[in-house]
Design a protein around this motif. Structure first.
Motif, PDB file in Angstrom:
ATOM      1  N   SER A 106       0.824  -1.216   0.000  1.00  0.00           N
ATOM      2  CA  SER A 106       0.000   0.000   0.000  1.00  0.00           C
ATOM      3  C   SER A 106       0.859   1.267   0.000  1.00  0.00           C
ATOM      4  CB  SER A 106      -0.909   0.023   1.220  1.00  0.00           C
ATOM      5  OG  SER A 106      -1.753  -1.088   1.197  1.00  0.00           O
ATOM      6  N   PHE A 107       2.045   1.207   0.591  1.00  0.00           N
ATOM      7  CA  PHE A 107       2.903   2.403   0.595  1.00  0.00           C
ATOM      8  C   PHE A 107       3.178   2.882  -0.833  1.00  0.00           C
ATOM      9  CE2 PHE A 107       5.424   1.448   4.794  1.00  0.00           C
ATOM     10  CZ  PHE A 107       4.270   1.669   5.523  1.00  0.00           C
ATOM     11  N   TRP A 108       3.344   1.908  -1.723  1.00  0.00           N
ATOM     12  CA  TRP A 108       3.790   2.244  -3.083  1.00  0.00           C
ATOM     13  C   TRP A 108       2.616   2.328  -4.053  1.00  0.00           C
ATOM     14  CZ3 TRP A 108       7.830   2.942  -0.391  1.00  0.00           C
ATOM     15  CH2 TRP A 108       8.313   1.968   0.479  1.00  0.00           C
ATOM     16  N   GLY A 109       1.380   2.216  -3.519  1.00  0.00           N
ATOM     17  CA  GLY A 109       0.196   2.342  -4.378  1.00  0.00           C
ATOM     18  C   GLY A 109      -0.128   1.073  -5.134  1.00  0.00           C
ATOM     19  N   HIS A 110       0.336  -0.080  -4.631  1.00  0.00           N
ATOM     20  CA  HIS A 110       0.067  -1.351  -5.296  1.00  0.00           C
ATOM     21  C   HIS A 110      -1.157  -2.008  -4.669  1.00  0.00           C
ATOM     22  CE1 HIS A 110       4.647  -1.510  -6.224  1.00  0.00           C
ATOM     23  NE2 HIS A 110       4.007  -0.745  -7.076  1.00  0.00           N
ATOM     24  N   GLY A 111      -2.162  -2.244  -5.478  1.00  0.00           N
ATOM     25  CA  GLY A 111      -3.368  -2.911  -4.977  1.00  0.00           C
ATOM     26  C   GLY A 111      -4.226  -1.959  -4.160  1.00  0.00           C
ATOM     27  N   SER A 112      -5.290  -2.522  -3.602  1.00  0.00           N
ATOM     28  CA  SER A 112      -6.198  -1.693  -2.806  1.00  0.00           C
ATOM     29  C   SER A 112      -5.633  -1.539  -1.411  1.00  0.00           C
ATOM     30  CB  SER A 112      -7.558  -2.393  -2.743  1.00  0.00           C
ATOM     31  OG  SER A 112      -8.228  -1.973  -1.586  1.00  0.00           O
ATOM     32  N   ASP A 113      -5.684  -0.303  -0.887  1.00  0.00           N
ATOM     33  CA  ASP A 113      -5.094  -0.108   0.439  1.00  0.00           C
ATOM     34  C   ASP A 113      -6.151  -0.055   1.543  1.00  0.00           C
ATOM     35  OD1 ASP A 113      -6.143   2.453   0.498  1.00  0.00           O
ATOM     36  OD2 ASP A 113      -4.266   3.433  -0.018  1.00  0.00           O
ATOM     37  N   ASP A 114      -7.428  -0.383   1.212  1.00  0.00           N
ATOM     38  CA  ASP A 114      -8.496  -0.193   2.202  1.00  0.00           C
ATOM     39  C   ASP A 114      -8.272  -0.947   3.508  1.00  0.00           C
ATOM     40  OD1 ASP A 114      -9.610   1.419   0.432  1.00  0.00           O
ATOM     41  OD2 ASP A 114     -11.396   0.214   0.035  1.00  0.00           O
ATOM     42  N   ASP A 115      -8.022  -2.265   3.397  1.00  0.00           N
ATOM     43  CA  ASP A 115      -7.884  -3.076   4.612  1.00  0.00           C
ATOM     44  C   ASP A 115      -6.641  -2.655   5.386  1.00  0.00           C
ATOM     45  OD1 ASP A 115     -10.131  -4.365   3.962  1.00  0.00           O
ATOM     46  OD2 ASP A 115      -9.143  -6.154   3.145  1.00  0.00           O
ATOM     47  N   PHE A 116      -5.532  -2.478   4.652  1.00  0.00           N
ATOM     48  CA  PHE A 116      -4.291  -2.080   5.311  1.00  0.00           C
ATOM     49  C   PHE A 116      -4.459  -0.717   5.975  1.00  0.00           C
ATOM     50  CE2 PHE A 116      -0.260   0.246   5.227  1.00  0.00           C
ATOM     51  CZ  PHE A 116       0.491  -0.569   6.052  1.00  0.00           C
ATOM     52  N   ALA A 117      -5.125   0.217   5.269  1.00  0.00           N
ATOM     53  CA  ALA A 117      -5.303   1.570   5.821  1.00  0.00           C
ATOM     54  C   ALA A 117      -6.080   1.521   7.126  1.00  0.00           C
ATOM     55  CB  ALA A 117      -6.010   2.463   4.801  1.00  0.00           C
ATOM     56  N   LYS A 118      -7.120   0.698   7.181  1.00  0.00           N
ATOM     57  CA  LYS A 118      -7.923   0.582   8.420  1.00  0.00           C
ATOM     58  C   LYS A 118      -7.101  -0.021   9.548  1.00  0.00           C
ATOM     59  CE  LYS A 118     -12.480   0.077   6.434  1.00  0.00           C
ATOM     60  NZ  LYS A 118     -12.920  -0.919   5.493  1.00  0.00           N
ATOM     61  N   GLU A 119      -6.393  -1.089   9.212  1.00  0.00           N
ATOM     62  CA  GLU A 119      -5.579  -1.770  10.233  1.00  0.00           C
ATOM     63  C   GLU A 119      -4.473  -0.835  10.750  1.00  0.00           C
ATOM     64  OE1 GLU A 119      -3.226  -5.132   8.636  1.00  0.00           O
ATOM     65  OE2 GLU A 119      -1.785  -4.246  10.052  1.00  0.00           O
TER      66      GLU A 119
END
Ligand SMILES: N[C@@H](CCC(=O)N[C@@H](CS)C(=O)NCC(=O)O)C(=O)O
Length: 239
Positions: A215-228
């Motif tokens: 998610s740091f590099w904009g790869h894939g969806s960051d929704d779950d990681f962002a919440k966690e």
């Protein structure tokens, strides 16, 4: 027979934490590593603060130099560059230029992009949305990325013709522009430099140690990681 490596690294999967890993993987020197778990506040434990008085990652200990401890990621890169004779030119002007860009990262890119991330990725989802702070840090991050773009006009690397600790220090921060929600539209020289570093196997391997953070590099969806991530750092938001 395996020998104990000189360098022991204490780190976590963050922009500052990846920097020494990139150096060590690019230089292909042996090292071993302790993952510091923020959720257990290991970075504030007494034994760790004896090595790093700031209670943050990364830290290295050089077993071959009387277990000498080095904190602050810029100082760590300079120490490793001098120890292994890699990624820091010996010519005095080129050496100074390299250190200037490392300082630019330590004093500018890191703190400003770090605050852009903090206000958008930690404070806002934990009930402290501050549009003024977000605009200030995103605008300043963009300005600093423009400075890099100008520097990279006609250059493959930040200093000279090869990878240096300037590239190693700046890449994990600047490349995290998606996580900082900062646009790089129109910054073509910067994008080309990202492409060059994105294509280096050792650098990319480093970004999976101790853990990959796509998610740091904009790869894939960051929704779950962002919440966690927001939940993990909720305690850092002081109202
Ligand atoms: N200027 C320091 C900054 C280190 C830093 O802020 N590390 C963060 C992770 S990127 C950290 O350890 N955060 C945990 C905490 O603040 O407790 C360096 O470059 O080494």
């Amino acid at each position: 027979m395996t020998t104990t490596p000189d360098i022991h690294l204490y780190t976590a999967a963050t922009m500052n934490g990846y920097k020494p890993v990139i150096f060590l993987e690019e230089a292909a020197v042996p090292y071993d590593l302790t993952f510091i778990d923020f959720s257990k506040r290991e970075q504030k434990a007494d034994w760790y603060v004896k090595l790093n008085p700031n209670g943050r990652i990364p830290t290295i200990v050089d077993r071959s130099n009387g277990h000498f401890a080095v904190f602050e990621s810029g100082a760590i890169l300079i120490y490793l560059a001098e120890k292994y004779g890699r990624f820091l030119p010996s010519d005095s002007k080129k050496r100074s230029e390299t250190i200037q860009w490392v300082m630019f990262q330590m004093g500018g890119i890191g703190p400003m992009m770090g605050q852009a991330m903090y206000f958008q990725r930690i404070a806002a989802p934990n009930g402290h949305d501050d549009p003024f702070a977000i605009k200030r840090y995103v605008d300043e991050s963009r300005r600093l990325l423009e400075v890099l773009n100008t520097r990279l006009d006609g250059r493959e690397f930040l200093v000279g013709n090869d990878l240096s600790i300037a590239d190693i220090a700046i890449y994990p921060w600047a490349r995290a522009y998606p996580w900082a929600k900062t646009s790089i539209d129109g910054l073509d020289h910067l994008k080309e430099w990202f492409d060059r570093l994105d294509a280096r196997p050792a650098t990319q391997k480093a970004l999976t140690i101790p853990k990959a953070q796509p998610s740091f590099w904009g790869h894939g969806s960051d929704d779950d990681f962002a919440k966690e991530n927001a939940a993990r750092f909720a305690g850092d938001v002081k109202q």
